[in-house]
Design a protein around this motif. Structure first.
Motif, PDB file in Angstrom:
ATOM      1  N   UNK A   1       0.847  -1.183   0.000  1.00  0.00           N
ATOM      2  CA  UNK A   1       0.000   0.000   0.000  1.00  0.00           C
ATOM      3  C   UNK A   1       0.890   1.242   0.000  1.00  0.00           C
ATOM      4  N   UNK A   2       0.865   1.998  -1.107  1.00  0.00           N
ATOM      5  CA  UNK A   2       1.733   3.163  -1.256  1.00  0.00           C
ATOM      6  C   UNK A   2       0.908   4.404  -1.586  1.00  0.00           C
ATOM      7  N   UNK A   3       1.595   5.544  -1.599  1.00  0.00           N
ATOM      8  CA  UNK A   3       0.981   6.833  -1.949  1.00  0.00           C
ATOM      9  C   UNK A   3      -0.338   7.076  -1.209  1.00  0.00           C
ATOM     10  N   UNK A   4      -0.319   7.085   0.113  1.00  0.00           N
ATOM     11  CA  UNK A   4      -1.560   7.310   0.862  1.00  0.00           C
ATOM     12  C   UNK A   4      -2.095   8.723   0.647  1.00  0.00           C
TER      13      UNK A   4
ATOM     14  N   UNK B   1      -4.777   0.735  -9.692  1.00  0.00           N
ATOM     15  CA  UNK B   1      -4.777  -0.207  -8.569  1.00  0.00           C
ATOM     16  C   UNK B   1      -5.076   0.530  -7.253  1.00  0.00           C
ATOM     17  N   UNK B   2      -6.269   1.047  -7.132  1.00  0.00           N
ATOM     18  CA  UNK B   2      -6.624   1.900  -6.000  1.00  0.00           C
ATOM     19  C   UNK B   2      -7.377   1.113  -4.916  1.00  0.00           C
ATOM     20  N   UNK B   3      -6.984   1.339  -3.654  1.00  0.00           N
ATOM     21  CA  UNK B   3      -7.775   0.905  -2.506  1.00  0.00           C
ATOM     22  C   UNK B   3      -8.448   2.143  -1.946  1.00  0.00           C
TER      23      UNK B   3
ATOM     24  N   UNK C   1      -2.165   0.472  -4.877  1.00  0.00           N
ATOM     25  CA  UNK C   1      -1.776  -0.910  -4.602  1.00  0.00           C
ATOM     26  C   UNK C   1      -0.687  -1.364  -5.564  1.00  0.00           C
ATOM     27  N   UNK C   2       0.325  -2.027  -4.998  1.00  0.00           N
ATOM     28  CA  UNK C   2       1.413  -2.551  -5.819  1.00  0.00           C
ATOM     29  C   UNK C   2       1.109  -3.950  -6.347  1.00  0.00           C
ATOM     30  N   UNK C   3       0.169  -4.640  -5.712  1.00  0.00           N
ATOM     31  CA  UNK C   3      -0.235  -5.968  -6.172  1.00  0.00           C
ATOM     32  C   UNK C   3      -1.616  -6.272  -5.603  1.00  0.00           C
TER      33      UNK C   3
END
Length: 744
Positions: free
Chosen positions: A414-417, A473-475, A438-440
């Motif tokens: 989980x990156x770039x919050x 790839x967004x959460x 999301x990276x994966x």
């Protein structure tokens, strides 16, 4: 309490106290000898004159010193210094030898200790140290001076064993250390470099995670054991850093300006060597004891600004029951009265503590690199609370991970919050979007914890939406608090293909409050926009979200994130979702126009698995219809792609090829974009078919796009192959027949 990583909870190192030299010694040694240079701050730093890696041989030489040299000062000095040419090497040899002596464990039976210092031997002085009538500092000075090295003996006060953070009465904290002259005066504390004290009993402090009746707590006394150690930090320590923990009686040995009084020194922060060694910083005013405001106190600590290195903080919270005067039978449990939050954009940590009882509290802070299993002790902070605040409640939760995006959050993919700060101040009944890139592929769930609210109701306040198929790839975590108060939002993930029984991992948390925003435990004015840049970025995002220009929306989202802004009203989350929709829509339209089977399949698959499938249904249907038209053609492409390079080599091995093979391969190359004039000769055709990698024919067939071919080329290729039949080509070469079918 404390912090953990994704798999295990992080532990803290044992609280290691700092010993002190005896207050009275059997022998008196003058501070300096006649002819010593004046006292002034060294012009160079420790790293300029000393590298521990260059002195390993010196350590092992000292470690192997024979015992009989301890019967004579001349023998001891000769062994330790005669083979070295510089004062630095000689000092290091003496320091190393003293450091490996385990005096407390030695037996000195039959060793005499005369009253005259001129008559005592090195072994005799070791006995004096064991009997607490001599000091390591004096022993070090004696050896150095007999070796002709300028060494001062400094008396003063230290925040060693027996000191509690915030103590104003410090006259009993007597101690002594040394200074050696090497390119200026350098400070050494031999005892601290060689020994630690491990505290086995807590004394007057109650740890916050223990339940105790205040009236039933026994008045325990600290009992300590000495632990042998070898600590490089206190060898040639910087005077400015050393002054935080030791103040000399002779002010000249402070070697810094302004000169500190004992009162100011005692009010200085109690920071450990690791604080300086790692490079932690406390940006605001930091005293040894802080004062609470309405029962709340906060502290900010900046992590070291080292590239590609992440740091982690942890804490212990204590209450000084010896100063508590109430006769109440209340049980004190302070575990949930400290909030640890990180701002990953600023690389800072906030520690906010609540104090429901009047008295003195202590926060012990641990910090180190995020991969360390045990975090070293970096500082102590005392907090004074003058009144009892019965209305103060604990935080809704104090997760081991702390609040805010952490290093382990990124490691979980989980990156770039969208929100870099773990403390969020929100409005009730307003929707907020918290997003991560999301990276994966993962599974995710979020829960909310709060006081006096039914858990089942709170489950409806938060939803997790994941799109693992879009290019972004967004959460997206959507939160809407229905009741005013404070809450803990906890995010859990596990791998996309994890089994149902696999454990969910807590990778990020946010503290949510509908109260006014605050910093360092103090309320601050809530400003809607802090700067003109922030205002412009938010306005640009709002305007771009109204339109359908994908590139304009992307630019606005990028500008918003580059400014380090945070979600306020859900506009950022809505913008990223719309950007995702526009990207999927564009991908479908491009695939339809390109008439490429694989591109169409990929675009359809991503769109159908997204949260926008219903809105994109018309485009998905058009793309499927176009893909069906290409279905038959696609099977011929796969036949080509499954061909082995050996078949191609065999096909081009003719010295003079059959006419059908020549025509087929020539048509193939023209269709792939070659100039017809460049492939008239057979050797030119051979050379192109023999290429591999990105220029190979198979790779070019895979990437073939009909829209890049004009009608004249199609007509020309048709004229070449129309003179032949598939069975004729097959009779000459099976490989050529495969290309013939694909070209047709």
């Amino acid at each position: 309490m404390g912090n953990g990583n994704v798999k295990t909870e992080r532990t803290r190192s044992f609280i290691r106290l700092i010993p002190r030299e005896p207050m009275q010694e059997k022998f008196h040694l003058p501070e300096v000898e006649p002819g010593y240079p004046p006292i002034r701050y060294p012009s160079t730093s420790k790293k300029d004159i000393y590298n521990p890696k260059d002195n390993r041989d010196i350590y092992f030489y000292a470690l192997n010193a024979p015992k009989d040299i301890e019967n004579s000062w001349d023998d001891l000095v000769h062994y330790l210094t005669s083979i070295y040419r510089t004062d630095m090497m000689k000092i290091r040899s003496i320091f190393s030898w003293l450091g490996v002596q385990e005096i407390e464990k030695e037996s000195f039976f039959m060793v005499s200790t005369p009253n005259d210092i001129d008559e005592i031997t090195p072994r005799g002085y070791k006995k004096v140290i064991k009997e607490r009538e001599g000091s390591y500092a004096t022993f070090f000075a004696l050896i150095c001076r007999k070796a002709g090295i300028k060494c001062a003996l400094i008396n003063g006060l230290s925040k060693g064993f027996g000191y509690n953070v915030g103590d104003s009465e410090v006259t009993h904290l007597k101690d002594r250390w040394n200074a050696v002259y090497v390119d200026g005066w350098r400070l050494i504390h031999p005892l601290w470099a060689f020994k630690n004290v491990i505290s086995h009993k807590r004394g007057k402090w109650i740890p916050a995670n223990e339940k105790m009746k205040l009236t039933d707590v026994a008045r325990e006394v600290n009992i300590a054991d000495v632990d042998h150690d070898f600590n490089e930090y206190y060898f040639l320590v910087d005077p400015a850093e050393f002054l935080n923990v030791c103040i000399p009686d002779n002010r000249a040995w402070q070697m810094t300006k302004p000169i500190l009084t004992v009162e100011k020194w005692s009010n200085r922060p109690y920071v450990m060597k690791r604080y300086h060694m790692e490079g932690f910083k406390i940006p605001s005013e930091f005293k040894s004891t802080l004062k609470s405001k309405k029962g709340v106190c906060g502290l900010v600590i900046n992590a070291p600004s080292k590239k590609d290195v992440e740091y982690q903080l942890s804490y212990d919270f204590f209450f000084n029951y010896a100063e508590y005067s109430s006769e109440s039978d209340d049980i004190i449990v302070l575990k949930k009265y400290v909030l640890l939050s990180r701002d990953c954009a600023r690389k800072s940590w906030s520690i906010e503590a609540r104090m429901p009882l009047a008295g003195t509290y202590r926060i012990t802070v641990y910090g180190g690199k995020s991969y360390q299993a045990k975090l070293p002790w970096i500082c102590d902070v005392g907090v004074q609370c003058k009144k009892t605040y019965k209305h103060i409640k604990p935080y809704p939760d104090t997760p081991a991970l702390g609040f805010g995006p952490m290093d382990m959050t990124e490691r979980a993919g989980l990156t770039q919050p969208s929100h870099t700060n773990g403390m969020l101040f929100v409005r009730p009944r307003q929707t907020y979007h918290l997003t991560f890139k999301l990276q994966h592929g993962i599974q995710a769930k979020a829960i909310i914890k709060g006081e006096n609210v039914d858990t089942e109701n709170m489950d409806k306040w938060v939803t997790c939406t994941i799109n693992n198929q879009s290019t972004l790839h967004i959460l997206d975590i959507m939160v809407q608090l229905q009741i005013e108060g404070e809450y803990a939002l906890k995010l859990f993930v596990k791998e996309k293909n994890a089994r149902p029984e696999d454990k969910w991992e807590n990778v990020c948390n946010y503290y949510l409050s509908t109260d006014p925003p605050r910093a360092n435990g103090t309320e601050v004015k809530d400003k809607e926009y802090k700067t003109a840049k922030e205002l412009n970025a938010r306005k640009a995002l709002e305007e771009a979200s109204k339109g359908k220009d994908l590139y304009e929306l992307k630019a606005a989202v990028s500008k918003f994130k580059d400014q380090g802004l945070y979600e306020e009203d859900g506009s950022f989350g809505k913008a990223t979702l719309k950007m995702e929709y526009l990207e999927l829509s564009k991908a479908l339209k491009d695939a339809i126009n390109r008439r490429n089977y694989e591109v169409l399949t990929s675009a359809i698959d991503r769109a159908e698995k997204s949260d926008h499938a219903q809105r994109l249904q018309n485009l998905i249907d058009q793309a499927k219809a176009e893909r069906d038209k290409l279905e038959g053609d696609n099977k011929y492409m796969h036949a080509v792609l499954e061909m082995k390079q050996s078949t191609i080599s065999e096909m081009t091995s003719y010295q003079k090829p059959p006419e059908t093979v020549y025509a087929t391969l020539k048509a193939t190359l023209i269709l792939l974009g070659e100039d017809p004039r460049s492939v008239e000769e057979w050797n030119s055709i051979q050379a192109r078919f023999r290429k591999t990698g990105s220029e190979g024919v198979l790779r070019r067939v895979r990437n073939f796009d009909l829209k890049n071919i004009n009608q004249d080329t199609i007509d020309h290729v048709g004229d070449i192959v129309s003179n032949y039949e598939e069975k004729t080509v097959l009779a000459a070469s099976a490989g050529a027949a495969t290309f013939f079918k694909w070209v047709n």
